[in-house]
Write an enzyme that holds these catalytic residues in place. Sequence first.
Site, short mmCIF file in Angstrom:
data_model
loop_
_atom_site.label_atom_id
_atom_site.label_comp_id
_atom_site.label_asym_id
_atom_site.label_seq_id
_atom_site.Cartn_x
_atom_site.Cartn_y
_atom_site.Cartn_z
CB THR A 39 -7.84 -4.93 9.84
OG1 THR A 39 -8.44 -6.07 9.22
CG2 THR A 39 -8.01 -3.70 8.97
CE LYS A 51 -4.00 -2.07 2.33
NZ LYS A 51 -4.98 -1.90 3.42
NE ARG A 106 -2.59 -5.35 7.38
CZ ARG A 106 -3.75 -5.87 6.96
NH1 ARG A 106 -4.41 -6.70 7.75
NH2 ARG A 106 -4.23 -5.57 5.78
NE ARG A 135 -6.98 -12.09 5.48
CZ ARG A 135 -7.67 -10.95 5.46
NH1 ARG A 135 -7.46 -10.05 4.50
NH2 ARG A 135 -8.54 -10.67 6.39
CG PHE A 167 -13.85 3.20 7.28
CD1 PHE A 167 -14.67 2.67 8.25
CD2 PHE A 167 -13.26 2.35 6.36
CE1 PHE A 167 -14.90 1.29 8.32
CE2 PHE A 167 -13.49 0.97 6.42
CZ PHE A 167 -14.31 0.45 7.40
CG HIS A 209 -5.52 -6.24 -0.24
ND1 HIS A 209 -6.73 -6.29 0.40
CD2 HIS A 209 -5.58 -7.15 -1.25
CE1 HIS A 209 -7.51 -7.19 -0.23
NE2 HIS A 209 -6.83 -7.72 -1.23
CE1 TYR A 230 -9.62 -2.51 0.47
CE2 TYR A 230 -8.96 -0.69 -0.94
CZ TYR A 230 -8.64 -1.70 -0.06
OH TYR A 230 -7.31 -1.91 0.28
CD GLU A 272 -9.04 -9.37 -3.41
OE1 GLU A 272 -7.93 -9.75 -2.95
OE2 GLU A 272 -9.87 -8.74 -2.74
CG ASN A 325 -3.82 -2.07 6.89
OD1 ASN A 325 -3.61 -1.74 5.73
ND2 ASN A 325 -4.92 -2.69 7.27
P1 ADP Z 1 -8.25 -6.38 5.63
O1 ADP Z 1 -7.41 -5.49 4.73
O2 ADP Z 1 -7.50 -6.73 6.91
O3 ADP Z 1 -8.82 -7.59 4.94
P2 ADP Z 1 -10.87 -5.02 5.45
O4 ADP Z 1 -11.14 -5.73 4.17
O5 ADP Z 1 -11.92 -5.06 6.51
O6 ADP Z 1 -9.49 -5.51 6.15
O7 ADP Z 1 -10.59 -3.48 5.13
C1 ADP Z 1 -9.88 -3.09 4.00
C2 ADP Z 1 -8.97 -1.94 4.37
O8 ADP Z 1 -9.74 -0.80 4.74
C3 ADP Z 1 -8.07 -2.21 5.58
O9 ADP Z 1 -6.91 -2.95 5.24
C4 ADP Z 1 -7.76 -0.82 6.05
O10 ADP Z 1 -6.74 -0.20 5.25
C5 ADP Z 1 -9.08 -0.09 5.78
N1 ADP Z 1 -9.97 -0.10 6.96
C6 ADP Z 1 -10.70 -1.14 7.44
N2 ADP Z 1 -11.42 -0.79 8.53
C7 ADP Z 1 -11.14 0.54 8.74
C8 ADP Z 1 -11.55 1.49 9.72
N3 ADP Z 1 -12.42 1.17 10.67
N4 ADP Z 1 -11.03 2.73 9.63
C9 ADP Z 1 -10.17 3.08 8.65
N5 ADP Z 1 -9.74 2.23 7.70
C10 ADP Z 1 -10.20 0.97 7.75
#
Ligand code: ADP
Length: 153
Positions: free
Chosen positions: A91, A9, A102, A85, A57, A115, A49, A126, A112
Site C-alpha cells: 500500500t 486512481k 507503486r 496484487r 483517514f 487499486h 472502502y 468488486e 498510490n
Molecule cells: P490496498 O489498496 O493496498 O489494498 P487498503 O485496502 O488498506 O490498501 O487501503 C485502501 C486505500 O486507502 C489505499 O490504497 C490507500 O489509497 C488508502 N490508505 C490506506 N491506508 C492509509 C493511510 N494510513 N493513510 C492514508 N491513506 C491510506
Amino acid sequence: MERTLILIKPDAIARGLAGAVLGRFEQKGLKIAGIKMMQLDDAILKEHYSHLASKPFFPTIAEFMSRLPVIALCLEGLEAVEVCRRLCGVTNSRKADPGTIRGDLGMSMQANLVHASDSVETASVEVARFFKAEELQAYEPALINYLYAADER
Ligand code: ADP
C-alpha cells in the site's frame, strides 16, 4: 481463469500515468475483459472502502478518490488476483518494491496509483460492483498459446 478489479486512481490520471499503469498489466499478460472511465460518488466509495469506514483517514480517501474520474478495469488471467496484487506492490508506495507499479511510480501511502482486489472472493464482489455483465467481453487473445502452456489454460 480468474477475474479481478483494478482502479487506476485519480493521481495516476492527473499525472498522465494511466497508460503506463495499464501497460504494466498488459505487458504482464493480463487480458482486459472490461474497461471504463467513471466518476465515483459517495455511495460507491462508502461500499468500496467499507472495511476502512472507521479509520480516521477515511474522509480523505473518499475526497481523493472522487477528485477526478478513475479508470476501472476488469482483468483476466491465471491467478489474476494475486498476480495483480503483486504487480501493484504494498500500500505505501515508498515501501513498495522496485519493479512494482507503486514502487516505481509513486511516493505516497494514499496516492498510490492503483487499486487491486485483495482476494478471489472480494474480486467477484468488486467486479460486479463496477461492471454490468454485458460490459465484460469474452474473447481469446491471439497469442494465448505463447502466454500459457497448454496444461495451464
Ligand atoms: P490496498 O489498496 O493496498 O489494498 P487498503 O485496502 O488498506 O490498501 O487501503 C485502501 C486505500 O486507502 C489505499 O490504497 C490507500 O489509497 C488508502 N490508505 C490506506 N491506508 C492509509 C493511510 N494510513 N493513510 C492514508 N491513506 C491510506
